[in-house]
Scaffold this motif. Sequence first.
Motif, short mmCIF file in Angstrom:
data_model
loop_
_atom_site.label_atom_id
_atom_site.label_comp_id
_atom_site.label_asym_id
_atom_site.label_seq_id
_atom_site.Cartn_x
_atom_site.Cartn_y
_atom_site.Cartn_z
N TYR A 197 19.71 -22.45 -33.26
CA TYR A 197 19.93 -22.96 -34.62
C TYR A 197 20.69 -24.29 -34.59
O TYR A 197 20.37 -25.21 -35.37
N CYS A 198 21.68 -24.40 -33.72
CA CYS A 198 22.44 -25.65 -33.62
C CYS A 198 21.55 -26.79 -33.15
O CYS A 198 21.64 -27.91 -33.67
N SER A 199 20.70 -26.52 -32.19
CA SER A 199 19.77 -27.54 -31.71
C SER A 199 18.81 -27.96 -32.81
O SER A 199 18.54 -29.16 -32.99
N ALA A 200 18.30 -27.00 -33.56
CA ALA A 200 17.40 -27.32 -34.67
C ALA A 200 18.12 -28.12 -35.75
O ALA A 200 17.56 -29.07 -36.31
N TYR A 201 19.37 -27.76 -36.02
CA TYR A 201 20.16 -28.49 -37.02
C TYR A 201 20.30 -29.96 -36.63
O TYR A 201 20.13 -30.85 -37.45
N LEU A 202 20.60 -30.22 -35.36
CA LEU A 202 20.78 -31.60 -34.92
C LEU A 202 19.45 -32.36 -34.95
O LEU A 202 19.44 -33.56 -35.22
N GLY A 203 18.34 -31.66 -34.71
CA GLY A 203 17.04 -32.31 -34.82
C GLY A 203 16.68 -32.65 -36.25
O GLY A 203 16.17 -33.75 -36.54
N VAL A 204 16.95 -31.74 -37.16
CA VAL A 204 16.66 -31.98 -38.58
C VAL A 204 17.55 -33.09 -39.12
O VAL A 204 17.13 -33.91 -39.94
N LYS A 205 18.77 -33.13 -38.63
CA LYS A 205 19.71 -34.18 -39.07
C LYS A 205 19.17 -35.56 -38.72
O LYS A 205 19.36 -36.51 -39.49
N LEU A 206 18.47 -35.68 -37.59
CA LEU A 206 17.88 -36.96 -37.23
C LEU A 206 16.78 -37.34 -38.22
O LEU A 206 16.64 -38.52 -38.56
N LEU A 207 16.02 -36.36 -38.68
CA LEU A 207 14.97 -36.65 -39.64
C LEU A 207 15.53 -37.08 -40.99
O LEU A 207 14.94 -37.92 -41.68
N ILE A 208 16.66 -36.50 -41.38
CA ILE A 208 17.26 -36.82 -42.67
C ILE A 208 18.02 -38.15 -42.62
O ILE A 208 17.94 -38.96 -43.54
N PHE A 209 18.78 -38.35 -41.54
CA PHE A 209 19.58 -39.57 -41.37
C PHE A 209 19.13 -40.30 -40.11
O PHE A 209 19.71 -40.10 -39.04
N PRO A 210 18.13 -41.15 -40.20
CA PRO A 210 17.63 -41.84 -38.99
C PRO A 210 18.51 -43.03 -38.59
O PRO A 210 18.17 -44.18 -38.84
N ASP A 211 19.65 -42.73 -37.99
CA ASP A 211 20.53 -43.78 -37.51
C ASP A 211 20.94 -43.47 -36.08
O ASP A 211 20.54 -42.47 -35.51
N ILE A 212 21.75 -44.34 -35.49
CA ILE A 212 22.10 -44.19 -34.08
C ILE A 212 22.96 -42.95 -33.83
O ILE A 212 22.81 -42.29 -32.81
N MET A 213 23.85 -42.63 -34.76
CA MET A 213 24.69 -41.44 -34.56
C MET A 213 23.86 -40.17 -34.58
O MET A 213 24.10 -39.26 -33.79
N SER A 214 22.87 -40.11 -35.44
CA SER A 214 21.99 -38.93 -35.48
C SER A 214 21.10 -38.89 -34.25
O SER A 214 20.74 -37.80 -33.79
N LEU A 215 20.75 -40.04 -33.71
CA LEU A 215 19.97 -40.07 -32.48
C LEU A 215 20.79 -39.51 -31.31
O LEU A 215 20.26 -38.75 -30.49
#
Length: 89
Positions: free
Chosen positions: A32-50
Amino acid sequence: MIWLLMFFDMVTLISLTMVQFDVVNPAIILYYCSAYLGVKLLIFPDIMSLIDFVVGIYILLVAIFGFSSFFYYIILAWFAYKFVITLLA
């Protein structure tokens, strides 16, 4: 919203820490944590989310293969940086 994301980051870090020190192996939480971090990249496409996405890939590898490495300490420093920046903002 920022506090909710910070809470989920804290859950991610705590779960990864428990696996790193062999306290418990919450594999389902790591997925779930891994999926959360992946979805966060889709929502906020910036360097920190990458960077968070790369952390998510590492968490997925830990969940599947059950290994740990020095990369955990880099992740710990990354999350500590994010928490301090969030609290100071």
